[in-house]
Design a protein around this motif. Structure first.
Motif, short mmCIF file in Angstrom:
data_model
loop_
_atom_site.label_atom_id
_atom_site.label_comp_id
_atom_site.label_asym_id
_atom_site.label_seq_id
_atom_site.Cartn_x
_atom_site.Cartn_y
_atom_site.Cartn_z
N PHE A 2 32.66 44.71 34.85
CA PHE A 2 32.27 46.05 35.25
C PHE A 2 33.50 46.94 35.27
O PHE A 2 34.58 46.51 35.68
N VAL A 4 35.23 49.65 37.18
CA VAL A 4 35.16 50.16 38.55
C VAL A 4 36.25 51.22 38.73
O VAL A 4 37.42 50.95 38.47
N VAL A 21 31.62 43.79 41.75
CA VAL A 21 31.75 45.12 42.31
C VAL A 21 31.90 45.00 43.82
O VAL A 21 31.15 44.25 44.46
N VAL A 40 29.32 53.07 47.18
CA VAL A 40 29.38 52.59 45.81
C VAL A 40 28.26 53.29 45.04
O VAL A 40 27.10 53.22 45.42
N ASN A 41 28.63 54.00 43.94
CA ASN A 41 27.67 54.72 43.12
C ASN A 41 27.64 54.12 41.72
O ASN A 41 28.69 53.91 41.12
N SER A 42 26.45 53.84 41.21
CA SER A 42 26.30 53.31 39.86
C SER A 42 26.11 54.47 38.90
O SER A 42 25.11 55.18 38.98
N ASP A 44 26.48 54.00 35.37
CA ASP A 44 25.83 53.34 34.25
C ASP A 44 25.62 51.89 34.69
O ASP A 44 25.99 51.52 35.80
N GLU A 45 25.04 51.07 33.84
CA GLU A 45 24.84 49.68 34.25
C GLU A 45 26.15 48.90 34.30
O GLU A 45 26.23 47.86 34.95
N LYS A 46 27.21 49.41 33.66
CA LYS A 46 28.51 48.73 33.67
C LYS A 46 29.61 49.56 34.34
O LYS A 46 30.73 49.10 34.46
N PHE A 48 30.90 51.83 37.68
CA PHE A 48 30.67 52.09 39.09
C PHE A 48 31.78 52.98 39.64
O PHE A 48 32.95 52.81 39.29
N HIS A 49 31.41 53.94 40.49
CA HIS A 49 32.36 54.76 41.21
C HIS A 49 32.35 54.30 42.66
O HIS A 49 31.29 54.28 43.30
#
Length: 73
Positions: A2, A4, A21, A40-42, A44-46, A48-49
């Motif tokens: 991922f 990140v 994550v 934690v904000n998604s 896209d599927e890969k 993360f913010h």
């Protein structure tokens, strides 16, 4: 894997490829400073913010250099 991205407020601190994550409330160490994950904000599927809160540095606790032992010129 991922992608990140770690943010403090709107400032990007660090971008990493991680296998896992971080979760909300987890303690981290970023650039030698202690941090706590606030959200934690998604994106896209890969991607993360991760919003973190850094622990503040107390400048009053910094070591004072003793210059009395130096040779006077």
């Amino acid at each position: 894997m991922f992608a990140v991205h770690f943010f403090e407020n709107k400032n990007l601190l660090l971008s990493q490829l991680l296998k896992r994550v971080p979760s909300v409330g987890e303690d981290l160490k970023i650039k030698g400073r202690k941090a706590k994950v606030s959200s934690v904000n998604s994106v896209d599927e890969k991607i993360f913010h991760v919003q973190v809160i850094l622990e503040s540095i107390n400048k009053s606790k910094l070591v004072v250099v003793d210059n009395s032992k130096k040779k006077k010129r």
